[in-house]
Design a protein around this motif. Structure first.
Motif, PDB file in Angstrom:
ATOM      1  N   ALA A   1      36.264  34.483  30.775  1.00 51.04           N
ATOM      2  CA  ALA A   1      35.321  35.817  30.850  1.00 51.04           C
ATOM      3  C   ALA A   1      36.016  36.980  29.982  1.00 51.04           C
ATOM      4  CB  ALA A   1      34.254  35.680  31.653  1.00 51.04           C
ATOM      5  N   GLU A   2      37.236  37.563  30.361  1.00 49.05           N
ATOM      6  CA  GLU A   2      38.023  38.425  30.263  1.00 49.05           C
ATOM      7  C   GLU A   2      38.084  38.123  28.971  1.00 49.05           C
ATOM      8  OE1 GLU A   2      41.072  39.164  33.173  1.00 49.05           O
ATOM      9  OE2 GLU A   2      39.086  39.896  34.601  1.00 49.05           O
ATOM     10  N   VAL A   3      38.594  36.907  28.177  1.00 53.60           N
ATOM     11  CA  VAL A   3      39.482  36.813  27.269  1.00 53.60           C
ATOM     12  C   VAL A   3      37.972  36.924  25.716  1.00 53.60           C
ATOM     13  CG1 VAL A   3      40.277  35.201  25.856  1.00 53.60           C
ATOM     14  CG2 VAL A   3      41.566  35.743  27.667  1.00 53.60           C
ATOM     15  N   ASP A   4      37.351  36.515  26.605  1.00 49.79           N
ATOM     16  CA  ASP A   4      36.514  36.340  25.539  1.00 49.79           C
ATOM     17  C   ASP A   4      35.722  37.641  25.377  1.00 49.79           C
ATOM     18  OD1 ASP A   4      36.165  33.813  25.558  1.00 49.79           O
ATOM     19  OD2 ASP A   4      34.761  33.003  26.787  1.00 49.79           O
ATOM     20  N   VAL A   5      34.647  38.428  26.310  1.00 48.00           N
ATOM     21  CA  VAL A   5      34.916  39.623  26.354  1.00 48.00           C
ATOM     22  C   VAL A   5      35.661  40.082  25.778  1.00 48.00           C
ATOM     23  CG1 VAL A   5      33.615  41.817  27.698  1.00 48.00           C
ATOM     24  CG2 VAL A   5      33.237  39.913  28.668  1.00 48.00           C
ATOM     25  N   ALA A   6      36.996  40.632  25.633  1.00 46.61           N
ATOM     26  CA  ALA A   6      37.430  40.977  24.680  1.00 46.61           C
ATOM     27  C   ALA A   6      37.552  40.931  23.526  1.00 46.61           C
ATOM     28  CB  ALA A   6      38.750  41.182  25.005  1.00 46.61           C
TER      29      ALA A   6
ATOM     30  N   ASP B   1      36.226  43.394  20.304  1.00 45.37           N
ATOM     31  CA  ASP B   1      36.412  44.391  19.781  1.00 45.37           C
ATOM     32  C   ASP B   1      36.137  43.986  18.162  1.00 45.37           C
ATOM     33  OD1 ASP B   1      39.215  45.137  18.074  1.00 45.37           O
ATOM     34  OD2 ASP B   1      40.264  43.273  18.823  1.00 45.37           O
TER      35      ASP B   1
ATOM     36  N   GLN C   1      37.000  33.282  35.851  1.00 45.38           N
ATOM     37  CA  GLN C   1      36.714  35.312  35.297  1.00 45.38           C
ATOM     38  C   GLN C   1      38.424  35.608  34.155  1.00 45.38           C
ATOM     39  OE1 GLN C   1      35.209  36.642  37.384  1.00 45.38           O
ATOM     40  NE2 GLN C   1      35.774  38.775  36.192  1.00 45.38           N
ATOM     41  N   ALA C   2      39.292  35.275  33.925  1.00 48.42           N
ATOM     42  CA  ALA C   2      40.585  34.865  32.668  1.00 48.42           C
ATOM     43  C   ALA C   2      39.775  34.535  31.805  1.00 48.42           C
ATOM     44  CB  ALA C   2      41.600  34.443  33.534  1.00 48.42           C
TER      45      ALA C   2
ATOM     46  N   GLN D   1      38.613  31.945  39.532  1.00 50.87           N
ATOM     47  CA  GLN D   1      39.748  33.042  39.116  1.00 50.87           C
ATOM     48  C   GLN D   1      40.054  32.242  37.345  1.00 50.87           C
ATOM     49  OE1 GLN D   1      44.086  32.622  40.993  1.00 50.87           O
ATOM     50  NE2 GLN D   1      43.034  34.326  42.252  1.00 50.87           N
ATOM     51  N   GLN D   2      40.308  31.116  36.861  1.00 47.39           N
ATOM     52  CA  GLN D   2      40.342  30.565  35.532  1.00 47.39           C
ATOM     53  C   GLN D   2      38.870  30.800  34.972  1.00 47.39           C
ATOM     54  OE1 GLN D   2      40.777  26.540  35.949  1.00 47.39           O
ATOM     55  NE2 GLN D   2      42.935  26.620  35.775  1.00 47.39           N
TER      56      GLN D   2
END
Lengths: 188, 148
Positions: free
Chosen positions: B119-124, B128, B116-117, B113-114
């Motif tokens: 990775a989501e921040v990095d992707v965002a 951008d 995944q979170a 989960q950590q």
């Protein structure tokens, strides 16, 4: 544990003597039959799991207790107490000679003729009558020792008294019987 | 000498008494053998009844014990697999094993989960149009706060 056959054989071997002994005590054949039947059933229900060797002693105790229960039920307490009381003064045999009596008996037993058969039956009845008239404890001790062929210790255990008392009861019973038979001129 | 005579006569007397008693017993046996037929039959019936009672009594005593033994055996087989010692030990260790495996699974899920979170921040951030260095500028941060 006694098997059905061992129990049956044991009861068969003692039932007639048990009946006679009870008749001597209660003097009523129907009552004696009821008492013996009661004793047999008590033995079968409660002690059938005992070894066959223990059955004789246990049965004697049960039979004595069943007889006492019958007396209690009949409410003849006074009669029982008289019957069970000690035979005081029985030691006073005077010049009575037991050995002489015994020799007469044994001599005549061997020399019995056919003509004596009817008389012999009467004598046996008289002997039974004399035994029935013995005090209860003496009769009980005498019959257990000599008729049931129990030793002194077994008789004492069955009667709930000391071995010395058994010997005394037996001795008194023998002398009383011999004396009574001699008084009636019986030479069986 | 007197004592010896007394003892001797006592032994003789008891022997004579025993002989007399046994002789009487033999006569009583003879009389008992003449017991009337009807009484003998009643005694036989009483004896048979007593034997039947003994049989019933034995059966009653044996029946509950057998039933209890069977029930006990069935219960043991059901709960403990017939009493195998290795199986009993394994059964005792099983709850502990399940607990350890469960904790490991939970830890693994938490790590995923950590990741995944993050990775989501990095992707965002990377996806951008605004460059990541813009967030280092204090003025831009103040601008974002004032917009919220």
């Amino acid at each position: 544990m006694a098997t059905d056959k061992e129990l049956s054989d044991f009861l068969k071997s003692v039932e007639k003597r048990a009946f006679k002994r009870t008749v001597y005590t209660v003097r009523d054949e129907d009552a004696a039959l009821d008492i013996v039947q009661d004793a047999m059933i008590r033995l079968a229900e409660k002690y059938a799991d005992r070894p066959a060797a223990e059955l004789p002693l246990v049965f004697q105790r049960i039979l004595s207790n069943a007889t006492m229960d019958w007396f209690r039920r009949q409410k003849v307490r006074r009669g029982v107490m008289q019957n069970m009381s000690e035979f005081e003064g029985s030691d006073e045999d005077g010049d009575f000679d037991l050995l002489e009596m015994l020799e007469t008996i044994e001599g005549s037993m061997g020399a019995e003729s056919a003509a004596d058969t009817v008389g012999r039956e009467q004598i046996l009845l008289l002997i039974e009558s004399e035994i029935a008239q013995l005090p209860g404890r003496q009769r009980e001790a005498f019959l257990m020792r000599y008729w049931e062929e129990m030793d002194v210790a077994e008789t004492a255990a069955a009667m709930g008294c000391s071995e010395g008392s058994v010997k005394t009861h037996c001795s008194r019973a023998v002398h009383a019987l011999a004396k009574a038979l001699k008084a009636k001129g019986i030479t069986p | 000498m007197t004592q010896l005579k007394t003892f001797s006569s006592s032994v003789d007397a008891s022997g004579i008494e025993a002989r007399f008693g046994l002789r009487m017993a033999a006569m009583l046996n003879e009389q008992a053998d003449r017991t009337p037929h009807d009484i003998s039959e009643r005694l036989r019936v009483a004896r048979e009844q007593a034997i039947a009672r003994a049989r019933t009594s034995r059966q009653l005593a044996a029946a509950p014990a057998t039933a209890t033994q069977r029930l006990g055996r069935a219960g043991n087989a059901l709960m403990l697999g017939g009493g195998n010692p290795w199986f009993n030990r394994l059964a005792s260790a099983l709850p502990l094993l399940l607990l350890v495996v469960g904790l490991m699974v939970i830890d693994e899920l938490h790590d995923r989960q950590q990741i995944q979170a993050a990775a989501e921040v990095d992707v965002a951030l990377l996806g951008d149009e605004l460059p990541p260095d813009a967030y280092r500028d204090a003025g831009f941060v103040e601008f974002l706060k004032s917009r919220e």
